[in-house]
Design a protein around this motif. Structure first.
Motif, PDB file in Angstrom:
ATOM      1  N   VAL A 157       0.883  -1.175   0.097  1.00 24.02           N
ATOM      2  CA  VAL A 157      -0.118   0.155  -0.054  1.00 24.02           C
ATOM      3  C   VAL A 157       0.954   1.228   0.024  1.00 24.02           C
ATOM      4  N   VAL A 158       1.835   1.386   0.894  1.00 26.57           N
ATOM      5  CA  VAL A 158       2.507   2.476   1.250  1.00 26.57           C
ATOM      6  C   VAL A 158       3.364   2.975  -0.140  1.00 26.57           C
ATOM      7  N   ALA A 159       4.139   1.758  -0.794  1.00 30.13           N
ATOM      8  CA  ALA A 159       4.833   1.864  -2.077  1.00 30.13           C
ATOM      9  C   ALA A 159       4.064   2.255  -3.152  1.00 30.13           C
ATOM     10  N   THR A 160       2.780   1.432  -3.095  1.00 35.28           N
ATOM     11  CA  THR A 160       2.096   2.085  -4.374  1.00 35.28           C
ATOM     12  C   THR A 160       1.825   3.480  -4.295  1.00 35.28           C
ATOM     13  N   LEU A 161       1.250   3.748  -3.233  1.00 35.96           N
ATOM     14  CA  LEU A 161       0.725   5.226  -2.837  1.00 35.96           C
ATOM     15  C   LEU A 161       1.934   6.212  -3.051  1.00 35.96           C
ATOM     16  N   THR A 162       3.069   6.012  -2.668  1.00 35.08           N
ATOM     17  CA  THR A 162       4.208   6.862  -3.105  1.00 35.08           C
ATOM     18  C   THR A 162       4.166   6.964  -4.324  1.00 35.08           C
ATOM     19  N   GLY A 163       4.420   5.985  -5.300  1.00 33.53           N
ATOM     20  CA  GLY A 163       4.361   6.013  -6.614  1.00 33.53           C
ATOM     21  C   GLY A 163       3.399   6.863  -7.507  1.00 33.53           C
ATOM     22  N   LEU A 164       2.103   6.675  -6.936  1.00 37.33           N
ATOM     23  CA  LEU A 164       1.065   7.417  -7.563  1.00 37.33           C
ATOM     24  C   LEU A 164       1.214   8.601  -7.302  1.00 37.33           C
ATOM     25  N   GLY A 165       1.611   9.021  -6.137  1.00 39.92           N
ATOM     26  CA  GLY A 165       1.865  10.518  -5.706  1.00 39.92           C
ATOM     27  C   GLY A 165       2.932  10.948  -6.303  1.00 39.92           C
ATOM     28  N   SER A 166       3.922  10.361  -6.898  1.00 39.12           N
ATOM     29  CA  SER A 166       4.991  11.244  -7.459  1.00 39.12           C
ATOM     30  C   SER A 166       4.996  11.660  -8.801  1.00 39.12           C
ATOM     31  N   VAL A 167       3.995  11.602  -9.482  1.00 38.87           N
ATOM     32  CA  VAL A 167       3.798  12.051 -10.839  1.00 38.87           C
ATOM     33  C   VAL A 167       4.133  13.633 -10.860  1.00 38.87           C
ATOM     34  N   ASP A 168       4.632  14.047 -11.887  1.00 39.88           N
ATOM     35  CA  ASP A 168       4.763  15.506 -11.953  1.00 39.88           C
ATOM     36  C   ASP A 168       3.426  16.199 -12.053  1.00 39.88           C
ATOM     37  N   ARG A 169       3.228  17.359 -11.194  1.00 42.25           N
ATOM     38  CA  ARG A 169       1.793  17.870 -11.154  1.00 42.25           C
ATOM     39  C   ARG A 169       1.806  18.525 -12.558  1.00 42.25           C
ATOM     40  N   ASP A 170       2.548  19.175 -13.161  1.00 46.09           N
ATOM     41  CA  ASP A 170       2.586  19.647 -14.563  1.00 46.09           C
ATOM     42  C   ASP A 170       1.847  18.730 -15.740  1.00 46.09           C
ATOM     43  N   LEU A 171       2.451  17.442 -15.432  1.00 45.94           N
ATOM     44  CA  LEU A 171       1.740  16.309 -16.454  1.00 45.94           C
ATOM     45  C   LEU A 171       0.761  16.127 -16.271  1.00 45.94           C
ATOM     46  N   LEU A 172      -0.088  16.205 -15.002  1.00 42.13           N
ATOM     47  CA  LEU A 172      -1.393  15.763 -14.455  1.00 42.13           C
ATOM     48  C   LEU A 172      -2.226  16.814 -15.079  1.00 42.13           C
ATOM     49  N   ARG A 173      -1.727  18.376 -15.037  1.00 40.72           N
ATOM     50  CA  ARG A 173      -2.595  19.435 -15.400  1.00 40.72           C
ATOM     51  C   ARG A 173      -2.868  19.305 -16.977  1.00 40.72           C
ATOM     52  N   LEU A 174      -1.587  18.886 -17.692  1.00 45.35           N
ATOM     53  CA  LEU A 174      -1.876  18.913 -18.952  1.00 45.35           C
ATOM     54  C   LEU A 174      -2.710  17.471 -19.264  1.00 45.35           C
ATOM     55  N   CYS A 175      -2.687  16.256 -18.652  1.00 47.67           N
ATOM     56  CA  CYS A 175      -3.775  15.438 -18.764  1.00 47.67           C
ATOM     57  C   CYS A 175      -5.131  16.081 -18.788  1.00 47.67           C
ATOM     58  N   ARG A 176      -5.553  16.756 -17.740  1.00 54.15           N
ATOM     59  CA  ARG A 176      -6.462  17.317 -17.569  1.00 54.15           C
ATOM     60  C   ARG A 176      -7.129  18.660 -18.608  1.00 54.15           C
ATOM     61  N   ALA A 177      -6.037  19.083 -19.152  1.00 53.72           N
ATOM     62  CA  ALA A 177      -6.321  20.121 -20.169  1.00 53.72           C
ATOM     63  C   ALA A 177      -6.822  19.428 -21.565  1.00 53.72           C
ATOM     64  N   VAL A 178      -6.099  18.341 -21.633  1.00 55.71           N
ATOM     65  CA  VAL A 178      -6.407  17.689 -23.044  1.00 55.71           C
ATOM     66  C   VAL A 178      -7.630  16.715 -22.805  1.00 55.71           C
ATOM     67  N   GLY A 179      -8.353  16.854 -21.878  1.00 50.45           N
ATOM     68  CA  GLY A 179      -9.573  15.961 -21.577  1.00 50.45           C
ATOM     69  C   GLY A 179      -9.055  14.505 -21.112  1.00 50.45           C
ATOM     70  N   ALA A 180      -8.156  13.899 -20.923  1.00 52.41           N
ATOM     71  CA  ALA A 180      -7.856  12.584 -20.728  1.00 52.41           C
ATOM     72  C   ALA A 180      -8.806  12.301 -19.182  1.00 52.41           C
ATOM     73  N   SER A 181      -9.404  11.047 -19.591  1.00 58.63           N
ATOM     74  CA  SER A 181     -10.298  10.450 -18.371  1.00 58.63           C
ATOM     75  C   SER A 181      -9.300  10.166 -17.182  1.00 58.63           C
ATOM     76  N   ARG A 182      -9.921   9.999 -15.801  1.00 61.75           N
ATOM     77  CA  ARG A 182      -9.215   9.623 -14.765  1.00 61.75           C
ATOM     78  C   ARG A 182      -8.520   8.204 -14.985  1.00 61.75           C
ATOM     79  N   TRP A 183      -9.263   7.225 -15.536  1.00 61.31           N
ATOM     80  CA  TRP A 183      -8.839   5.917 -15.938  1.00 61.31           C
ATOM     81  C   TRP A 183      -7.629   6.095 -16.964  1.00 61.31           C
ATOM     82  N   LYS A 184      -7.755   6.761 -17.873  1.00 54.69           N
ATOM     83  CA  LYS A 184      -6.543   6.889 -18.702  1.00 54.69           C
ATOM     84  C   LYS A 184      -5.348   7.460 -18.141  1.00 54.69           C
ATOM     85  N   VAL A 185      -5.632   8.362 -17.131  1.00 49.69           N
ATOM     86  CA  VAL A 185      -4.225   8.928 -16.794  1.00 49.69           C
ATOM     87  C   VAL A 185      -3.486   8.046 -15.635  1.00 49.69           C
ATOM     88  N   TYR A 186      -4.612   7.069 -14.992  1.00 48.44           N
ATOM     89  CA  TYR A 186      -3.879   6.197 -14.266  1.00 48.44           C
ATOM     90  C   TYR A 186      -3.148   5.103 -15.195  1.00 48.44           C
TER      91      TYR A 186
END
Length: 272
Positions: A157-186
């Motif tokens: 649990v801890v290792a997976t949470l750490t990995g999922l939370g280590s994504v660059d925030r700018d990249l996540l904002r870019l995904c939202r900007a292009v309309g990527a679904s939450r599943w696609k982002v994961y």
């Protein structure tokens, strides 16, 4: 010789040096642990022989090796339930741990409600809870598998949470900007980034899973390598204890190696 030819020659030399360095590093990674282990065993053998230590107190590596050869078929039979229960506990903990980490990372409310409780349960000494699993689930395999899951669940649990939370925030904002679904982002962003962290947790979890099974076998089992260690201890048979531990180490290394190979294949799949 032209400048282009000089550059090409320098590139080839650099490539050969890099290849040689990589080969040397891999050789060191393999040879150094082996040489260290051989040195420890040689020193162990010398101390036992020089001070004439009894096998009933500390058997020499040669005596342990002879016993392993003598009882190997029997030990392999005892290793089957231990290995199967370890793999089962590890597999269940992996699925549940990754799934829960995804849920926690997806919702701040769930994280605040659940994660502190997970940490709290992790702080409880696991060995102290082993008898409870026996009372609740009986003396058969389910209690040992469940206890193994309980022990190795937290690192996943801890290792997976750490990995999922280590994504660059700018990249996540870019995904939202292009309309990527939450599943696609994961699937395309979070999980590829989290892979090294997840496998780091799995490497810890597989060792914890075996510890959980062995503890369970100490308490209830009538078969398995943990039971053999306890039985040999009751007979003061130190060579059999060390023979059982040796086979446990081999199984643990094999399971760990499987995870390392799987990690390499997954990283290669994602182009790391």
């Amino acid at each position: 010789m032209t400048v282009t030819e000089i550059d090409a020659t320098a590139a080839r030399v650099a490539a050969r040096r890099k290849t040689a360095a990589n080969i040397g590093r891999r050789v060191r990674v393999v040879l150094l642990p082996i040489l260290t282990a051989c040195l420890v065993f040689a020193l162990w053998e010398f101390v036992v022989d020089h001070y004439q230590i009894s096998n009933a107190l500390l058997p020499a590596p040669s005596a342990v090796a002879s016993r392993v050869v003598a009882v190997l078929p029997f030990l392999l039979k005892q290793a089957v339930p231990t290995t199967v229960e370890t793999i089962a506990g590890f597999a269940i903990a992996t699925v549940l741990g990754i799934a829960l980490a995804v849920v926690i990372s997806a919702s701040q409310f769930v994280r605040e409600a659940i994660y502190p409780n997970i940490v709290f349960f992790q702080l409880i000494p696991k060995i102290a809870l082993a008898p409870l699993f026996i009372v609740w689930l009986g003396i058969d395999s389910p209690s040992r598998v469940t206890f193994a899951v309980f022990i190795c669940f937290f690192p996943v649990v801890v290792a997976t949470l750490t990995g999922l939370g280590s994504v660059d925030r700018d990249l996540l904002r870019l995904c939202r900007a292009v309309g990527a679904s939450r599943w696609k982002v994961y699937t395309d962003v979070r999980f590829p980034v989290a892979i090294p962290h997840i496998f780091a947790g799995l490497k810890i979890a597989i060792t914890f899973a075996m510890i959980g099974v062995i503890v369970g076998e100490f308490i209830t089992a009538q078969a398995g390598l943990g039971y053999m260690i306890l039985f040999a201890a009751s007979q003061a048979d130190m060579t059999l204890i060390f023979a059982s531990i040796t086979l446990l180490c081999v199984i643990g290394l094999a399971l760990y190696a499987v995870i390392v190979v799987a990690e390499g294949l997954v990283l290669r799949r994602y182009g790391d």
